[in-house]
Motif scaffolding. Structure first.
Motif, PDB file in Angstrom:
ATOM      1  N   SER A  49       0.855  -1.191   0.000  1.00  0.00           N
ATOM      2  CA  SER A  49       0.000   0.000   0.000  1.00  0.00           C
ATOM      3  C   SER A  49       0.884   1.232   0.000  1.00  0.00           C
ATOM      4  O   SER A  49       2.059   1.185   0.381  1.00  0.00           O
ATOM      5  N   THR A  62       4.683   7.161   2.048  1.00  0.00           N
ATOM      6  CA  THR A  62       4.903   6.034   2.954  1.00  0.00           C
ATOM      7  C   THR A  62       4.553   4.743   2.224  1.00  0.00           C
ATOM      8  O   THR A  62       3.423   4.593   1.735  1.00  0.00           O
ATOM      9  N   ARG A  64       4.175   0.750   2.492  1.00  0.00           N
ATOM     10  CA  ARG A  64       4.047  -0.418   3.359  1.00  0.00           C
ATOM     11  C   ARG A  64       4.206  -1.655   2.483  1.00  0.00           C
ATOM     12  O   ARG A  64       3.456  -1.835   1.522  1.00  0.00           O
ATOM     13  N   CYS A  65       5.194  -2.459   2.814  1.00  0.00           N
ATOM     14  CA  CYS A  65       5.618  -3.539   1.915  1.00  0.00           C
ATOM     15  C   CYS A  65       5.056  -4.894   2.324  1.00  0.00           C
ATOM     16  O   CYS A  65       4.688  -5.123   3.479  1.00  0.00           O
ATOM     17  N   LEU A  68       6.500  -6.679   5.200  1.00  0.00           N
ATOM     18  CA  LEU A  68       6.159  -6.020   6.465  1.00  0.00           C
ATOM     19  C   LEU A  68       7.043  -4.824   6.805  1.00  0.00           C
ATOM     20  O   LEU A  68       6.919  -4.250   7.887  1.00  0.00           O
ATOM     21  N   ARG A  69       7.928  -4.402   5.895  1.00  0.00           N
ATOM     22  CA  ARG A  69       8.677  -3.163   6.104  1.00  0.00           C
ATOM     23  C   ARG A  69       7.765  -1.950   5.892  1.00  0.00           C
ATOM     24  O   ARG A  69       6.830  -1.992   5.085  1.00  0.00           O
ATOM     25  N   VAL A  70       8.063  -0.867   6.601  1.00  0.00           N
ATOM     26  CA  VAL A  70       7.403   0.417   6.372  1.00  0.00           C
ATOM     27  C   VAL A  70       8.494   1.423   6.041  1.00  0.00           C
ATOM     28  O   VAL A  70       9.392   1.673   6.850  1.00  0.00           O
ATOM     29  N   GLN A  72       9.662   5.309   4.460  1.00  0.00           N
ATOM     30  CA  GLN A  72       9.207   6.691   4.293  1.00  0.00           C
ATOM     31  C   GLN A  72      10.137   7.432   3.345  1.00  0.00           C
ATOM     32  O   GLN A  72      11.352   7.443   3.532  1.00  0.00           O
ATOM     33  N   GLU A 278      -0.754  -5.090  12.683  1.00  0.00           N
ATOM     34  CA  GLU A 278      -1.094  -3.782  13.266  1.00  0.00           C
ATOM     35  C   GLU A 278      -0.618  -3.689  14.709  1.00  0.00           C
ATOM     36  O   GLU A 278      -0.058  -2.671  15.136  1.00  0.00           O
ATOM     37  N   GLY A 281       3.119  -3.290  14.942  1.00  0.00           N
ATOM     38  CA  GLY A 281       3.623  -2.005  14.469  1.00  0.00           C
ATOM     39  C   GLY A 281       3.385  -0.852  15.418  1.00  0.00           C
ATOM     40  O   GLY A 281       3.892   0.253  15.200  1.00  0.00           O
ATOM     41  N   PHE A 380      -1.019  -4.983   4.639  1.00  0.00           N
ATOM     42  CA  PHE A 380      -1.194  -3.534   4.659  1.00  0.00           C
ATOM     43  C   PHE A 380      -2.168  -3.002   3.612  1.00  0.00           C
ATOM     44  O   PHE A 380      -2.481  -1.821   3.608  1.00  0.00           O
ATOM     45  N   THR A 497      10.494  -3.471  13.315  1.00  0.00           N
ATOM     46  CA  THR A 497      10.087  -2.459  14.294  1.00  0.00           C
ATOM     47  C   THR A 497      10.925  -2.500  15.560  1.00  0.00           C
ATOM     48  O   THR A 497      11.240  -1.463  16.134  1.00  0.00           O
TER      49      THR A 497
END
Length: 534
Positions: A49, A62, A64-65, A68-70, A72, A278, A281, A380, A497
Motif C-alpha cells: 500500500s 509512505t 508499506r511492503c 512487512l517493512r514500512v 518513508q 497492526e 507495528g 497492509f 520495528t
C-alpha cells in the motif's frame, strides 16, 4: 511516468539512518542512489500500500511492503511527489504474469533452466517405489484436462486404472481426486489429499472413487483402516453438501471414518494476519495492551490448530497404523497445510535442506496452492480481501515453532523460512508465480525465468540458511501446542520495528563456535588401544 526521478530522503526504519540521494522509478523497481558506489533497490511488486501527503514545497510517501517493512520517502517538489506516487501505485499493482520482473531478471552466474529439474514429482515416486509396489506414477493428467490444479504426474494406487481416475476426478471438486502425498515406510500406511466429493443434497455416489479408496487400504498393511480428516466443521460440511459438495458417506466407504478438525482459511485468516501486524507495528502501547491485542488477533490460535491437526494426522499413521485422507473443500489451502506439516513431523528427510525444498515444491507449488491469488496482498493493503490468505505463511510459522522446540532436528534455520515468505509475496524468481502448474506451463515460467532453488542452493547462501547445530533425528517430532509452548515469531513479525541483534550476526557466531569446536576435536590425538581409557 511523468516524473522518473527526484531528490529524496529515505527512512528505512525507526532506528535506521536516513539515506539521501537521487530517487528513480523504473518499470519494476524503485531505486535510490545515495552515492556513486551505493544503490538501494526495492522491487515494486513488494509494495502493498502507498500513502502520500504534501506540505509546502515537498511531500512524503509512505510505502508499506509485503515483507512487512514500512518505508518513508521525503521528496523535493509537490508535483514530483504526486507523480512518483501515481507511478508506484500503477506499477506495483500490475497483474500480468509475463510482464513481471522474473521474466526480465538475468542474474550473473545462473542460467535459465537450471534448478527447475531439482524437485520433479518423479523423484519422490522413486523413493516410494523403493518402499512399496502398491503405487504407480500416472500421467493421466498430462494435458491438465482432468485437474487444472494438479501437476502432470501424480502417484496413485497401482490397482486403479486411468479410466477410473478420470471418473473419480469428475466426482471431486475441481477434479482433485485422491492422490498420494506421503508413504510412511515404518507403518506401511499412506497420507493422501484431495478435494471434497460432490455428493450434493441427493447423496450421489461414484463407484470409481469408492474403488480408489478401497485400493488404498488394500495396498497398505493387512487390516489397515482409514481416516478422512476434514478440515471443515461438521456444520460447514453439511452446508457444503446442500451447495453440491459434501463428505464421504460411511456406507459408501467401508473401512474409513471421518474426523472434523476445522481450520480457518480465507478472509478470517487474512484478517487475523492484518490485526497481528497492526499490533506489532504499534510501538507506544503498554505491555498489557500489547498482550491483549496479541491474543485478540487469534494468530497463535491458528498456529495451535494447524499443528494439532497435523499431529492428529501423524499419530494416526505412526501409532495406529491408519491411512489418512485430508481434504476441506477445494483442497488447495488447509489441506496442504496439514499434509506438509504431518510429513515434517514424521519424515526425517523432510527436515533436511533438500528435503524441505522438495516438500515445499511438491506439497505447495506443484500441488496447486494458488500463490498468485493468496499472496496478491500482504497485511497492509487497503483493498477489501478477495482471495488473499496467509496459509503458506501459517505453514512457515508452524515450521518455525517446530524448529524452536526441536533446535537440533531441522537442517535449515529461520533465514530459509524468511526467504520463502519474502519470495512468495514478491520475488525476482519464477518459483512462486501463478496458481498452478498448468498456468506456469502456459506462461512458460520454467523456460523463461530462474528458479529460486538455484539461488538458495549456492554455497555462499547455504551457510546463511543451514542450521550449524543440526543432528539427524530419525524419530517423529511431537510438538507441544500448549499456550506457553507457542511463541510469536519475532524474527518475522517484529524484525523491522524492534530489531534485536541481526539474526545473521548471531548465526555467524554459532557457525564460528561449531567450526572451532570441530577443529579442536579433529586436532586431538587419538588414544591408542593400549592406553587405559577414563
Amino acid at each position: 511516468m511523468r516524473t522518473g526521478r527526484a531528490q529524496a530522503e529515505l527512512l528505512l526504519g525507526p532506528e535506521a539512518p536516513r539515506l539521501r540521494g537521487t530517487l528513480c522509478v523504473t518499470g519494476h523497481h524503485l531505486l535510490l542512489s545515495p552515492g556513486p558506489q551505493d544503490l538501494w533497490l526495492l522491487l515494486l511488486r513488494n509494495v502493498d500500500s502507498i500513502e502520500k501527503r504534501v506540505a509546502g514545497e515537498s511531500g512524503t510517501i509512505t510505502l508499506r511492503c509485503k515483507d512487512l517493512r514500512v518505508l518513508q520517502l521525503d521528496i523535493e517538489g509537490v508535483e514530483a511527489t504526486l507523480d512518483i506516487a501515481r507511478s508506484i501505485e500503477a506499477l506495483s499493482s500490475l497483474e500480468s504474469v509475463i510482464t513481471s520482473f522474473p521474466f526480465f531478471y538475468r542474474p550473473k552466474g545462473l542460467r535459465l533452466g537450471d534448478a527447475w529439474h531439482f524437485h520433479p514429482p518423479e523423484s519422490y515416486y522413486k523413493r516410494v517405489a523403493r518402499e512399496t509396489k502398491a503405487w504407480r506414477l500416472s500421467e493421466v493428467n498430462e494435458n491438465f484436462s482432468l485437474c487444472p490444479s494438479y501437476p502432470r504426474a501424480v502417484i496413485v494406487p497401482r490397482a486403479v486404472d486411468d479410466k477410473a481416475l478420470a471418473l473419480s476426478a469428475r466426482f471431486r471438486q475441481g477434479g482433485r481426486f485422491p492422490v498420494l502425498s506421503y508413504h510412511h515406510a515404518r507403518s506401511g500406511t499412506v497420507l493422501l489429499r484431495s478435494s471434497q466429493p460432490l455428493t450434493g443434497p441427493q447423496k450421489r455416489r461414484c463407484a470409481e472413487d469408492e474403488e480408489l479408496l478401497r485400493a488404498v487400504l488394500a495396498g497398505a498393511r493387512p487390516g489397515a483402516q482409514g481416516f478422512v480428516v476434514d478440515t471443515r466443521s461438521a456444520q460447514a460440511a453439511k452446508q457444503a453438501r446442500m451447495a453440491g459438495g459434501g463428505t464421504e458417506a460411511k456406507a459408501a466407504y467401508p473401512g474409513w471414518k471421518r474426523l472434523h478438525r476445522p481450520l480457518e482459511r480465507g478472509r478470517p485468516l487474512q484478517e487475523s494476519f492484518v490485526r497481528l501486524v497492526e499490533a506489532c507495528g504499534d510501538l507506544e502501547q503498554s505491555t498489557d495492551h500489547w498482550l491483549s491485542r496479541l491474543e485478540g488477533c487469534s494468530w497463535l490460535a491458528h498456529v495451535k490448530e494447524a499443528l494439532s491437526t497435523a499431529c492428529l494426522t501423524a499419530q494416526g499413521m505412526e501409532r495406529e497404523g491408519a491411512c489418512i485422507l485430508v481434504h476441506g473443500a477445494e483442497g488447495t489451502d488447509s489441506t496442504l497445510l496439514v499434509t506438509s506439516l504431518a510429513q515434517l513431523i514424521l519424515d526425517p528427510l523432510s527436515r533436511t535442506m533438500v528435503g524441505f525444498q522438495e516438500l515445499v515444491e511438491r506439497e505447495w507449488i506443484q500441488a496447486g496452492h494458488p500463490f498468485q491469488l493468496r499472496c496478491a496482498h500482504s497485511a497492509f493493503s487497503h483493498a477489501r480481501p478477495k482471495h488473499e490468505a496467509p496459509t503458506f505463511l501459517l505453514f512457515l510459522d508452524c515450521v518455525w515453532q517446530l524448529g524452536r522446540q526441536f533446535p537440533l532436528s531441522l537442517e535449515f534455520g529461520e533465514a530459509l523460512l524468511l526467504a520463502l515468505f519474502e519470495h512468495a509475496y514478491a520475488s525476482p524468481f519464477g518459483t512462486f508465480l501463478c496458481n498452478s502448474e498448468k498456468e506456469r506451463c502456459l506462461c512458460e515460467v520454467r523456460s523463461q525465468t530462474h528458479s529460486l532453488w538455484s539461488r538458495l542452493n549456492q554455497p555462499k547462501e547455504q551457510r546463511k540458511l543451514r542450521n550449524p547445530l543440526y543432528v539427524l533425528n530419525p524419530l517423529a517430532l511431537w510438538p507441544s501446542v500448549e499456550p506457553q509452548s507457542l511463541q510469536l515469531w519475532q524474527g518475522l513479525f517484529l524484525r523491522w520495528t524492534r530489531p534485536p541483534e541481526p539474526p545473521e550476526v548471531a548465526w555467524e557466531k554459532v557457525w564460528q563456535i561449531v567450526t572451532e569446536k570441530r577443529k579442536t576435536d579433529d586436532s586431538q590425538p587419538t588414544a591408542s588401544a593400549s592406553e587405559p581409557q577414563p
